[in-house]
Scaffold this motif. Structure first.
Motif, PDB file in Angstrom:
ATOM      1  N   ILE A   1      33.762  49.025  57.937  1.00 24.32           N
ATOM      2  CA  ILE A   1      32.584  48.274  57.844  1.00 24.32           C
ATOM      3  C   ILE A   1      32.259  47.244  59.096  1.00 24.32           C
ATOM      4  CG2 ILE A   1      31.846  46.271  56.428  1.00 24.32           C
ATOM      5  CD1 ILE A   1      33.125  47.581  53.854  1.00 24.32           C
ATOM      6  N   TYR A   2      33.333  46.699  59.695  1.00 25.24           N
ATOM      7  CA  TYR A   2      33.217  45.714  60.631  1.00 25.24           C
ATOM      8  C   TYR A   2      32.353  46.330  61.688  1.00 25.24           C
ATOM      9  CZ  TYR A   2      34.647  42.893  64.507  1.00 25.24           C
ATOM     10  OH  TYR A   2      34.641  42.281  65.849  1.00 25.24           O
ATOM     11  N   ALA A   3      33.242  47.767  62.063  1.00 21.44           N
ATOM     12  CA  ALA A   3      32.682  48.500  63.461  1.00 21.44           C
ATOM     13  C   ALA A   3      31.117  48.800  63.082  1.00 21.44           C
ATOM     14  CB  ALA A   3      33.532  49.701  63.455  1.00 21.44           C
ATOM     15  N   ILE A   4      30.824  49.294  62.032  1.00 23.42           N
ATOM     16  CA  ILE A   4      29.257  49.688  62.048  1.00 23.42           C
ATOM     17  C   ILE A   4      28.506  48.660  61.853  1.00 23.42           C
ATOM     18  CG2 ILE A   4      29.282  50.093  59.486  1.00 23.42           C
ATOM     19  CD1 ILE A   4      27.869  52.442  62.184  1.00 23.42           C
TER      20      ILE A   4
ATOM     21  N   ALA B   1      26.079  40.829  76.298  1.00 26.19           N
ATOM     22  CA  ALA B   1      26.504  40.224  75.287  1.00 26.19           C
ATOM     23  C   ALA B   1      26.829  41.401  74.204  1.00 26.19           C
ATOM     24  CB  ALA B   1      25.534  39.502  74.873  1.00 26.19           C
ATOM     25  N   CYS B   2      25.852  42.406  74.137  1.00 27.74           N
ATOM     26  CA  CYS B   2      26.040  43.596  73.255  1.00 27.74           C
ATOM     27  C   CYS B   2      27.264  44.388  73.718  1.00 27.74           C
ATOM     28  CB  CYS B   2      24.940  44.389  73.231  1.00 27.74           C
ATOM     29  SG  CYS B   2      23.176  43.546  72.284  1.00 27.74           S
ATOM     30  N   SER B   3      27.410  44.510  74.817  1.00 26.41           N
ATOM     31  CA  SER B   3      28.604  45.300  75.389  1.00 26.41           C
ATOM     32  C   SER B   3      30.040  44.719  74.761  1.00 26.41           C
ATOM     33  CB  SER B   3      28.680  45.360  76.718  1.00 26.41           C
ATOM     34  OG  SER B   3      29.758  46.070  77.363  1.00 26.41           O
ATOM     35  N   GLU B   4      29.948  43.382  74.802  1.00 27.39           N
ATOM     36  CA  GLU B   4      31.076  42.730  74.391  1.00 27.39           C
ATOM     37  C   GLU B   4      31.150  42.904  72.860  1.00 27.39           C
ATOM     38  OE1 GLU B   4      31.464  38.615  75.533  1.00 27.39           O
ATOM     39  OE2 GLU B   4      31.286  39.156  77.771  1.00 27.39           O
ATOM     40  N   ILE B   5      30.358  42.969  72.240  1.00 30.19           N
ATOM     41  CA  ILE B   5      30.195  43.092  70.604  1.00 30.19           C
ATOM     42  C   ILE B   5      30.755  44.713  70.374  1.00 30.19           C
ATOM     43  CG2 ILE B   5      29.080  43.217  68.670  1.00 30.19           C
ATOM     44  CD1 ILE B   5      27.334  41.116  69.613  1.00 30.19           C
ATOM     45  N   LEU B   6      30.392  45.484  71.296  1.00 35.68           N
ATOM     46  CA  LEU B   6      30.928  46.953  71.249  1.00 35.68           C
ATOM     47  C   LEU B   6      32.272  46.973  71.459  1.00 35.68           C
ATOM     48  CD1 LEU B   6      29.857  49.803  70.654  1.00 35.68           C
ATOM     49  CD2 LEU B   6      29.451  50.048  72.947  1.00 35.68           C
ATOM     50  N   ASP B   7      32.790  46.298  72.502  1.00 33.35           N
ATOM     51  CA  ASP B   7      34.272  46.215  72.594  1.00 33.35           C
ATOM     52  C   ASP B   7      34.971  45.895  71.430  1.00 33.35           C
ATOM     53  OD1 ASP B   7      34.256  47.653  75.168  1.00 33.35           O
ATOM     54  OD2 ASP B   7      33.738  45.778  76.272  1.00 33.35           O
ATOM     55  N   GLU B   8      34.638  44.740  71.056  1.00 34.82           N
ATOM     56  CA  GLU B   8      35.204  44.056  69.722  1.00 34.82           C
ATOM     57  C   GLU B   8      35.249  45.218  68.518  1.00 34.82           C
ATOM     58  OE1 GLU B   8      36.420  41.019  68.872  1.00 34.82           O
ATOM     59  OE2 GLU B   8      36.277  40.005  70.746  1.00 34.82           O
TER      60      GLU B   8
ATOM     61  N   SER C   1      31.602  58.502  66.835  1.00 41.30           N
ATOM     62  CA  SER C   1      31.967  58.514  68.287  1.00 41.30           C
ATOM     63  C   SER C   1      30.787  58.877  69.207  1.00 41.30           C
ATOM     64  CB  SER C   1      32.943  59.438  68.652  1.00 41.30           C
ATOM     65  OG  SER C   1      32.509  61.127  68.210  1.00 41.30           O
ATOM     66  N   GLU C   2      29.943  59.699  68.902  1.00 48.55           N
ATOM     67  CA  GLU C   2      28.797  59.958  69.505  1.00 48.55           C
ATOM     68  C   GLU C   2      27.753  58.858  69.962  1.00 48.55           C
ATOM     69  OE1 GLU C   2      24.805  63.129  69.893  1.00 48.55           O
ATOM     70  OE2 GLU C   2      26.202  63.195  68.144  1.00 48.55           O
ATOM     71  N   LEU C   3      27.686  58.064  68.658  1.00 46.86           N
ATOM     72  CA  LEU C   3      26.824  56.760  68.823  1.00 46.86           C
ATOM     73  C   LEU C   3      27.452  55.824  69.961  1.00 46.86           C
ATOM     74  CD1 LEU C   3      24.787  54.689  68.043  1.00 46.86           C
ATOM     75  CD2 LEU C   3      26.114  54.091  66.252  1.00 46.86           C
ATOM     76  N   LYS C   4      28.946  55.824  69.630  1.00 49.02           N
ATOM     77  CA  LYS C   4      29.812  54.652  70.518  1.00 49.02           C
ATOM     78  C   LYS C   4      29.522  55.008  71.974  1.00 49.02           C
ATOM     79  CE  LYS C   4      33.776  55.593  71.560  1.00 49.02           C
ATOM     80  NZ  LYS C   4      35.457  55.785  71.554  1.00 49.02           N
ATOM     81  N   VAL C   5      29.557  56.297  72.333  1.00 47.58           N
ATOM     82  CA  VAL C   5      29.556  56.935  73.763  1.00 47.58           C
ATOM     83  C   VAL C   5      28.261  56.643  74.215  1.00 47.58           C
ATOM     84  CG1 VAL C   5      29.642  58.824  75.296  1.00 47.58           C
ATOM     85  CG2 VAL C   5      31.189  58.596  73.491  1.00 47.58           C
ATOM     86  N   ALA C   6      27.446  56.788  73.567  1.00 51.31           N
ATOM     87  CA  ALA C   6      25.729  56.774  74.061  1.00 51.31           C
ATOM     88  C   ALA C   6      25.338  55.393  74.228  1.00 51.31           C
ATOM     89  CB  ALA C   6      24.813  57.572  73.091  1.00 51.31           C
ATOM     90  N   LEU C   7      25.717  54.483  73.351  1.00 51.89           N
ATOM     91  CA  LEU C   7      25.600  53.055  73.242  1.00 51.89           C
ATOM     92  C   LEU C   7      26.227  52.341  74.520  1.00 51.89           C
ATOM     93  CD1 LEU C   7      24.079  50.856  71.528  1.00 51.89           C
ATOM     94  CD2 LEU C   7      26.071  50.749  70.138  1.00 51.89           C
ATOM     95  N   MET C   8      27.588  52.807  74.736  1.00 54.06           N
ATOM     96  CA  MET C   8      28.153  52.171  76.041  1.00 54.06           C
ATOM     97  C   MET C   8      27.554  52.740  77.169  1.00 54.06           C
ATOM     98  SD  MET C   8      32.263  52.872  76.931  1.00 54.06           S
ATOM     99  CE  MET C   8      32.663  53.018  75.165  1.00 54.06           C
ATOM    100  N   ASP C   9      27.115  53.930  77.178  1.00 53.21           N
ATOM    101  CA  ASP C   9      26.596  54.153  78.482  1.00 53.21           C
ATOM    102  C   ASP C   9      25.054  53.317  78.689  1.00 53.21           C
ATOM    103  OD1 ASP C   9      26.101  56.179  80.972  1.00 53.21           O
ATOM    104  OD2 ASP C   9      24.429  56.728  79.614  1.00 53.21           O
ATOM    105  N   TYR C  10      24.374  53.244  77.516  1.00 57.93           N
ATOM    106  CA  TYR C  10      23.185  52.429  77.611  1.00 57.93           C
ATOM    107  C   TYR C  10      23.282  51.087  77.932  1.00 57.93           C
ATOM    108  CZ  TYR C  10      18.714  50.221  75.761  1.00 57.93           C
ATOM    109  OH  TYR C  10      17.771  49.542  75.860  1.00 57.93           O
ATOM    110  N   LEU C  11      24.254  50.531  77.445  1.00 57.54           N
ATOM    111  CA  LEU C  11      24.558  49.024  77.680  1.00 57.54           C
ATOM    112  C   LEU C  11      24.931  49.053  79.172  1.00 57.54           C
ATOM    113  CD1 LEU C  11      25.918  47.907  74.375  1.00 57.54           C
ATOM    114  CD2 LEU C  11      23.912  47.536  75.091  1.00 57.54           C
ATOM    115  N   ASP C  12      25.897  49.627  79.688  1.00 59.98           N
ATOM    116  CA  ASP C  12      26.732  49.505  80.841  1.00 59.98           C
ATOM    117  C   ASP C  12      25.542  49.614  82.108  1.00 59.98           C
ATOM    118  OD1 ASP C  12      29.058  48.974  79.968  1.00 59.98           O
ATOM    119  OD2 ASP C  12      30.142  51.150  80.278  1.00 59.98           O
ATOM    120  N   LYS C  13      24.767  50.576  81.803  1.00 56.56           N
ATOM    121  CA  LYS C  13      23.624  50.954  82.850  1.00 56.56           C
ATOM    122  C   LYS C  13      22.812  49.709  83.129  1.00 56.56           C
ATOM    123  CE  LYS C  13      23.685  55.838  82.838  1.00 56.56           C
ATOM    124  NZ  LYS C  13      23.010  57.186  82.481  1.00 56.56           N
ATOM    125  N   GLY C  14      22.475  49.047  81.947  1.00 58.39           N
ATOM    126  CA  GLY C  14      21.452  47.936  82.065  1.00 58.39           C
ATOM    127  C   GLY C  14      21.992  46.334  82.122  1.00 58.39           C
TER     128      GLY C  14
END
Length: 401
Positions: A83-86, A107-114, A125-138
Motif C-alpha cells: 500500500i505504501y509503495a503504490i 522530488a518525485c525521484s526521491e519519493i520513488l526511492d523511498e 516492476s514495469e511501472l517502476k522502471v519506466a517511472l525511474m527513467d522518466y524522472l532521471d532524464k528530466g
C-alpha cells in the motif's frame, strides 16, 4: 500534458488490480480507488476533485510510513508495504500533474526511492522502471562533472586457504561436498561469464546507471561499533566521497553500501550478474526465493564476526576481502552480543584476538582465506564469518534456503 507522462499513466494499476492488496483496509480502499479511477480517466477530464484526491494520497503515504516505522521492520505486513509503495507512485503522478519542472521531478525521484527502500514494488516492476527513467532524464540534478577512476584489475596472488577449494564444481559435486556436508568452500571459476567483472571496474559506469538512486549507507568502521550510523544518500555522492579525488582526506569517514537489495532497485545492474545454479539446491522440495545483496565500499570496510541464518554464496566482483571463519559449534566461545539486534554478532575482534578479555576464544578453530575477484565463498547457515576489504571492493551475496 506531455506525451511521455500520458504513456506512463497507462502503466498504473487499475482498481481491479489493487483490490486484493488493500484487503480490509477501508481507508486505503477508498483513497486508492479514487486515485486509480481519477488517473485512469486523466486524458478525458481534469475534475475539481484532483487537488483533494492528491491530498488524500499524500495522507495515505504518511500513514503507511508511520505504520512501517512502528515496531521491527521484519514484522511489517507485506500488504502495508505494498500500500505504501503504490500510494507513493500515485503521489508522484499527482505531483507531476501540478508541475513537471526539473525540481519537481527530482522530488518525485526521491519519493520513488523511498517506495523501493521501504515498500514493495515487485508487482509493478514495469511501472517502476519506466517511472525511474522518466524522472532521471528530466531531473534538475546535473550529472556529476567529476570523473571517477577505472580500477585496475587485481593480479591474483597465492594465498593460504584453510577450507576446501573447488574449481567450478558441478551441481552434484557442490551438493555432496558443500551443501549436504555443511562445509564452507572457496569456489573458483564459477562467475567468469559475468559482465560485471569488467564493467564495474569503471566506476563511471556505476555512476551513469545508478548515480541518482538513493540508498542506505553505513558510516563507521563496522556496524557493532559505537560510532556507527546510517544515512540515506545519493549513490553519486557516495562514489565521489569514497572513490573520487578527495579520498586522501584524513578526516574522511569510511562509508559502506552494505547488505542492500541494489539489484531490485536498479535493473540495469542486475543484467550484469546472474544467480549461480548452486542456489537452486534446496533443503526443501523446491528452491525458495534468492535474496541478492550488494556490498560496495573502499578498502578498510569491516563486517565483524557474525552469522547468517541462510545458505550464503558471497561472490567477489572486484577488490579482495580477508575472511576469517568459525564453525557453529564454537558459538559459545565467540561471545555473542546479548542484545536481540546483535545476537548473531560476536563481541570479539577476530582480526585481533584478546584472550585476556575473552579467554574462551582459545578453544576456537579459526579458518582464514582471501576472497579474490571471480571467487565465490559458500557459507552454510550459522557459520561465523569476519570480513575485511583489502582494496576497494564490490561483492554480491546470494542468500537462500
Amino acid at each position: 500534458m506531455e506525451t511521455g507522462f500520458l504513456e506512463l499513466t497507462k502503466l498504473l494499476p487499475r482498481w481491479v488490480d489493487l483490490e486484493n492488496v488493500v484487503q480490509d483496509d477501508v481507508e486505503a480502499r477508498y483513497i486508492l480507488k479514487r486515485a486509480a479511477d481519477h488517473l485512469a480517466n486523466i486524458q478525458s477530464s481534469r475534475d475539481s476533485g484532483e487537488e483533494e484526491t492528491g491530498y488524500l494520497v499524500g495522507a495515505l503515504v504518511d500513514r503507511s510510513w508511520e505504520r512501517i516505522h512502528t515496531g521491527h521492520f521484519s514484522q511489517v505486513p507485506l500488504a502495508t508495504r505494498k500500500i505504501y509503495a503504490i500510494a507513493c507512485c500515485f503521489k508522484i503522478f499527482f505531483l507531476l500533474l501540478e508541475s513537471t519542472t526539473p525540481a519537481q521531478k527530482d522530488a518525485c525521484s526521491e519519493i520513488l526511492d523511498e517506495a523501493q527502500l521501504l515498500g514493495c514494488l515487485e508487482d509493478w516492476s514495469e511501472l517502476k522502471v519506466a517511472l525511474m527513467d522518466y524522472l532521471d532524464k528530466g531531473g534538475a540534478a546535473a550529472p556529476s562533472s567529476e570523473t571517477l577512476p577505472t580500477l585496475e584489475p587485481l593480479t591474483r596472488v597465492s594465498s593460504a586457504c584453510d577450507i576446501p577449494q573447488l574449481d567450478a564444481p558441478s551441481l552434484e559435486e557442490f551438493q555432496t561436498k558443500c551443501f549436504k556436508a555443511g562445509q564452507p568452500a572457496l569456489l573458483l571459476n564459477t562467475i567468469q561469464h559475468w559482465p560485471a567483472l569488467h564493467k564495474w571496474l569503471d566506476l563511471n559506469y556505476l555512476l551513469q546507471v545508478a548515480g541518482n538512486r538513493t540508498v542506505p549507507i553505513e558510516i563507521g568502521s563496522n556496524y557493532a561499533s559505537d560510532e556507527w550510523s546510517q544515512q540515506l544518500v545519493k549513490i553519486r555522492d557516495f562514489l565521489s566521497r569514497q572513490f573520487g579525488k578527495d579520498t586522501s582526506k584524513t578526516d574522511q569517514n569510511i562509508e559502506y553500501l552494505a547488505q542492500h537489495e541494489l539489484f531490485s532497485q536498479i535493473s540495469a545492474l542486475k543484467e550484469d550478474i546472474s544467480i549461480p545454479d548452486y542456489c537452486t539446491i534446496s533443503d526443501g522440495d523446491a528452491p525458495g526465493a534468492v535474496d541478492i545483496k550488494a556490498w560496495l565500499g573502499p578498502a578498510g570496510t569491516v563486517s565483524p564476526m557474525h552469522y547468517d541464518p541462510k545458505h550464503n554464496l558471497l561472490c567477489q566482483v572486484f577488490g579482495s576481502k580477508r575472511i576469517i571463519l568459525a564453525a557453529p559449534e564454537d558459538t559459545a566461545n565467540l561471545y555473542p552480543h546479548e542484545s536481540e539486534f546483535l545476537a548473531n554478532t560476536a563481541r570479539i575482534d577476530a582480526a585481533q584476538l584478546d584472550p585476556d578479555t575473552y579467554p574462551l576464544v582459545a578453544k576456537v578453530k579459526f579458518y582464514q582465506l582471501l576472497l579474490q575477484p571471480g571467487d565465490c565463498l559458500y557459507l552454510p547457515p550459522k557459520w561465523w564469518h569476519y570480513v575485511r576489504s583489502e582494496a576497494p571492493s564490490f561483492s554480491v551475496s546470494f542468500w537462500w534456503e
